[in-house]
Design an enzyme around this catalytic site. Structure first.
Site, mmCIF file in Angstrom:
data_model
loop_
_atom_site.group_PDB
_atom_site.id
_atom_site.type_symbol
_atom_site.label_atom_id
_atom_site.label_comp_id
_atom_site.label_asym_id
_atom_site.label_seq_id
_atom_site.Cartn_x
_atom_site.Cartn_y
_atom_site.Cartn_z
ATOM 1 N N CYS A 85 -1.953 8.936 2.665
ATOM 2 C CA CYS A 85 -1.683 8.552 1.276
ATOM 3 C C CYS A 85 -2.910 8.761 0.390
ATOM 4 O O CYS A 85 -2.781 8.976 -0.804
ATOM 5 C CB CYS A 85 -1.204 7.119 1.216
ATOM 6 S SG CYS A 85 -2.196 6.023 2.224
ATOM 7 N N GLU A 129 0.891 -1.171 0.000
ATOM 8 C CA GLU A 129 0.000 0.000 0.000
ATOM 9 C C GLU A 129 0.925 1.215 0.000
ATOM 10 O O GLU A 129 1.627 1.459 0.972
ATOM 11 C CB GLU A 129 -0.903 -0.057 1.232
ATOM 12 C CG GLU A 129 -2.138 0.789 1.072
ATOM 13 C CD GLU A 129 -1.904 2.211 1.483
ATOM 14 O OE1 GLU A 129 -1.654 3.038 0.566
ATOM 15 O OE2 GLU A 129 -1.944 2.502 2.661
HETATM 16 P P1 NAD Z 1 9.298 4.581 4.101
HETATM 17 O O1 NAD Z 1 8.517 3.974 3.015
HETATM 18 O O2 NAD Z 1 10.735 4.820 3.898
HETATM 19 O O3 NAD Z 1 9.186 3.664 5.424
HETATM 20 C C1 NAD Z 1 8.019 2.920 5.772
HETATM 21 C C2 NAD Z 1 8.456 1.726 6.598
HETATM 22 O O4 NAD Z 1 9.361 0.918 5.837
HETATM 23 C C3 NAD Z 1 9.205 2.073 7.868
HETATM 24 O O5 NAD Z 1 8.807 1.167 8.880
HETATM 25 C C4 NAD Z 1 10.671 1.846 7.494
HETATM 26 O O6 NAD Z 1 11.503 1.559 8.590
HETATM 27 C C5 NAD Z 1 10.568 0.660 6.580
HETATM 28 N N1 NAD Z 1 11.645 0.517 5.608
HETATM 29 C C6 NAD Z 1 12.467 1.472 5.111
HETATM 30 N N2 NAD Z 1 13.294 0.949 4.187
HETATM 31 C C7 NAD Z 1 12.977 -0.353 4.080
HETATM 32 C C8 NAD Z 1 13.453 -1.427 3.259
HETATM 33 N N3 NAD Z 1 14.419 -1.245 2.359
HETATM 34 N N4 NAD Z 1 12.886 -2.640 3.400
HETATM 35 C C9 NAD Z 1 11.883 -2.836 4.285
HETATM 36 N N5 NAD Z 1 11.392 -1.866 5.085
HETATM 37 C C10 NAD Z 1 11.928 -0.640 4.981
HETATM 38 O O7 NAD Z 1 8.564 5.868 4.538
HETATM 39 P P2 NAD Z 1 9.103 7.038 5.496
HETATM 40 O O8 NAD Z 1 10.580 7.189 5.478
HETATM 41 O O9 NAD Z 1 8.486 6.804 6.809
HETATM 42 O O10 NAD Z 1 8.493 8.264 4.743
HETATM 43 C C11 NAD Z 1 9.040 8.676 3.491
HETATM 44 C C12 NAD Z 1 7.957 9.146 2.588
HETATM 45 O O11 NAD Z 1 7.026 8.079 2.361
HETATM 46 C C13 NAD Z 1 7.089 10.242 3.133
HETATM 47 O O12 NAD Z 1 7.620 11.479 2.969
HETATM 48 C C14 NAD Z 1 5.812 10.046 2.386
HETATM 49 O O13 NAD Z 1 5.840 10.690 1.158
HETATM 50 C C15 NAD Z 1 5.758 8.592 2.152
HETATM 51 N N6 NAD Z 1 4.815 7.909 3.033
HETATM 52 C C16 NAD Z 1 3.779 7.303 2.443
HETATM 53 C C17 NAD Z 1 2.872 6.637 3.212
HETATM 54 C C18 NAD Z 1 1.719 5.959 2.588
HETATM 55 O O14 NAD Z 1 0.858 5.409 3.273
HETATM 56 N N7 NAD Z 1 1.624 5.962 1.287
HETATM 57 C C19 NAD Z 1 2.986 6.592 4.599
HETATM 58 C C20 NAD Z 1 4.090 7.221 5.177
HETATM 59 C C21 NAD Z 1 5.008 7.845 4.368
#
Ligand code: NAD
Length: 488
Positions: free
Chosen positions: A293, A259
């Site tokens: 999102c 998602e």
């Molecule tokens: P991210 O996607 O980097 O992280 C989400 C989760 O994934 C966290 O728990 C993180 O520790 C984990 N993660 C990071 N790298 C990973 C990898 N290589 N493999 C597995 N897990 C991993 O999101 P973020 O850093 O929290 O936010 C960055 C951007 O993401 C935000 O600025 C926003 O634009 C977007 N975001 C989107 C949603 C959504 O629901 N679409 C939610 C939060 C953030």
């Protein structure tokens, strides 16, 4: 330090405990920049213990086959959340920076209620279906189709609506008979570790079925999703990370639910109540500082009404200032972190470089010198080609773009790498519905109708994701299908 009832321990194989290496990291209130407390910093040894526990609980206990017991456990968890609702509400406002008002819906109370919905679903679910007799290849056979748990689920979640996303994964994954390792975002660990405490102390959920692995290290998430002992990954977060998750899951061909991001369109047709539509678009993008999102962040309005729509939207935005999330009247709180504010401000600078103008907002709110606040912002003067109209900003930032009629509005709405949500407004519901049907997106509201509910599947087309969360479809994401036959 404010005491909001956090939890520093991980939940690993039934035990609430510190990290094996003894390390901790801080969790911070984004509205005050105050350190709320610490949480155990899970490392590779903790990951190993979670994997061993989750595997054993799935392979060697009756958890995956005892539906009645699972249903009872889920109801216990719902009751435990409800019993501690006020304490968890305060924690959520403090750790997530969520406006208090939202905790009475998507930020807390609705996800807790969804545990009851999924327990009811599992209780009445047709786990095995008798397909009767047939004679394939001339051999009379009696056939059944059975649904079974997938196995060990790795749930990796973000910080924007942690209870919603944690429970939208945990509820159906457990109801389906899986065991789970939940790796929350480093920005909101307590929302997950408190869940771990409730599981351990207030339910009969057996050891190893739920594991909560907080970590400051994204590499732990990456190692978790790649591990061969994990059967399924359920990820919510950015599209960039989603891509990496899919890549690492490919080596062992795990099931992957994703998602991801969105850049959803709010489409106003030329017969719509313009002021009502613009007020709703403004309100939506301010909600939780735009950190959702599915929030509509492109406002598509008829070209001849552009000036009027711009003025009307800006007027409402300027009345919804970023403010203290503990105030019951606040809609727009802070963004989660200094890093996220930097990211949003980077996009604001880009908007100007691209030739856009701030009709309202564009900076930090006056009078708030602590906390990661961004002014609700309306960007005008750009087309759908601008990067700020194509990329997910995850802040209270709306781009207004003119369209030249229904076909053009549909084309613009669809001209996006994403397809998560949307909204269509018209005085003629049939016309709005016809436009909504042409937009390539997983959810869409018409004239303010809301789709968010435990029985509604949520997820994305295109680069917004793979699969569906919530609803029957969301539950069935966590099930395998087994076909059986015996001689008739
Ligand atoms: P991210 O996607 O980097 O992280 C989400 C989760 O994934 C966290 O728990 C993180 O520790 C984990 N993660 C990071 N790298 C990973 C990898 N290589 N493999 C597995 N897990 C991993 O999101 P973020 O850093 O929290 O936010 C960055 C951007 O993401 C935000 O600025 C926003 O634009 C977007 N975001 C989107 C949603 C959504 O629901 N679409 C939610 C939060 C953030």
């Amino acid at each position: 330090m404010t005491v909001v009832g956090g939890e520093s321990r991980l939940l690993i194989d039934g035990e609430l405990r510190p990290a094996a290496g003894g390390g901790t990291f801080e969790t911070v209130n984004p509205a005050t920049e105050e350190v709320l407390g610490v949480v155990a910093d899970g490392g590779p040894d903790d990951l190993e213990a979670c994997l061993a526990g989750a595997r054993r609980a799935f392979d060697e206990t009756t958890w995956s086959t005892d539906v009645a017991f699972r249903v009872r456990c889920l109801r216990q968890l719902q009751a435990a959340f409800s019993a501690h609702a006020e304490e968890i509400r305060a924690l959520t406002v403090a750790e997530v920076g969520s406006p208090l008002s939202l905790t009475y819906s998507a930020q807390l109370d609705d996800p807790v209620a969804s545990l009851g919905w999924v327990a009811d679903l599992a209780e009445g679910y047709e786990w095995e279906r008798d397909l009767g007799e047939a004679a394939p290849l001339g051999i009379p056979s009696h056939r059944w189709v059975r649904r079974e748990a997938t196995g060990v689920v790795a749930a990796v979640t973000p910080w924007n609506v942690p209870h919603q996303i944690n429970l939208a994964k945990l509820g159906p994954a457990l109801a389906a008979g899986n065991t789970l390792i939940l790796k929350p975002a480093p920005d909101t660990p307590w929302c997950a570790t408190v869940l771990g405490r409730l599981v351990a102390e207030e339910t009969d959920i057996p050891a190893g079925v739920v594991n909560i692995l907080a970590s400051s290290d994204h590499g732990i998430g990456s190692a978790l999703v790649a591990d061969r002992r994990v059967d399924q990954v359920s990820f919510t977060g950015s599209t960039a990370t989603g891509r990496k998750v899919m890549e690492s899951a490919a080596a062992t061909l795990k099931r992957v639910f994703l998602e991801l991001g969105g850049k959803s369109a709010f489409v106003v047709l030329d017969d719509a109540d313009l002021r009502g539509a613009c007020a709703t678009a403004a309100f939506t993008v301010c909600t939780h500082a735009g950190q959702g999102c599915a929030i509509t962040t492109r406002l598509l309005v008829p070209r001849r009404l552009l000036d009027e729509a711009t003025a009307s939207t800006a007027k409402v935005l300027s009345k919804l200032p970023a403010a203290d999330p503990t105030d019951p009247g606040t809609i727009c709180g802070p963004v989660i972190s200094a890093r996220q504010r930097d990211r949003v401000e980077g996009y604001l600078r880009l908007a100007v470089e691209e030739g856009g103008t701030f009709v309202t907002g564009g900076g930090r709110p006056e009078g708030l010198d602590r906390g990661f606040f961004v002014e609700p912002t309306l960007i005008g003067g750009l087309t759908n080609e601008a990067r700020v109209a194509r990329e997910e900003i995850f802040g209270p930032v709306l781009v207004i773009i003119p369209h030249d009629g229904d076909d053009d509005a549909v084309a613009l709405a669809n001209d996006s790498p994403y397809g998560l949500s949307g909204s269509v407004w018209s005085a003629d519901p049939a016309r709005a519905r016809a436009v909504a049907n042409r937009i390539r997106t997983g959810t869409i509201g018409i004239n303010g109708g809301l789709w968010y509910s435990p029985d509604i599947p949520f997820g994305g087309y295109k680069q917004s994701g793979v699969g569906r969360e919530m609803g029957v479809a969301g539950f069935e994401e966590y099930l395998e299908t087994k076909s059986l036959a015996e001689p008739a």
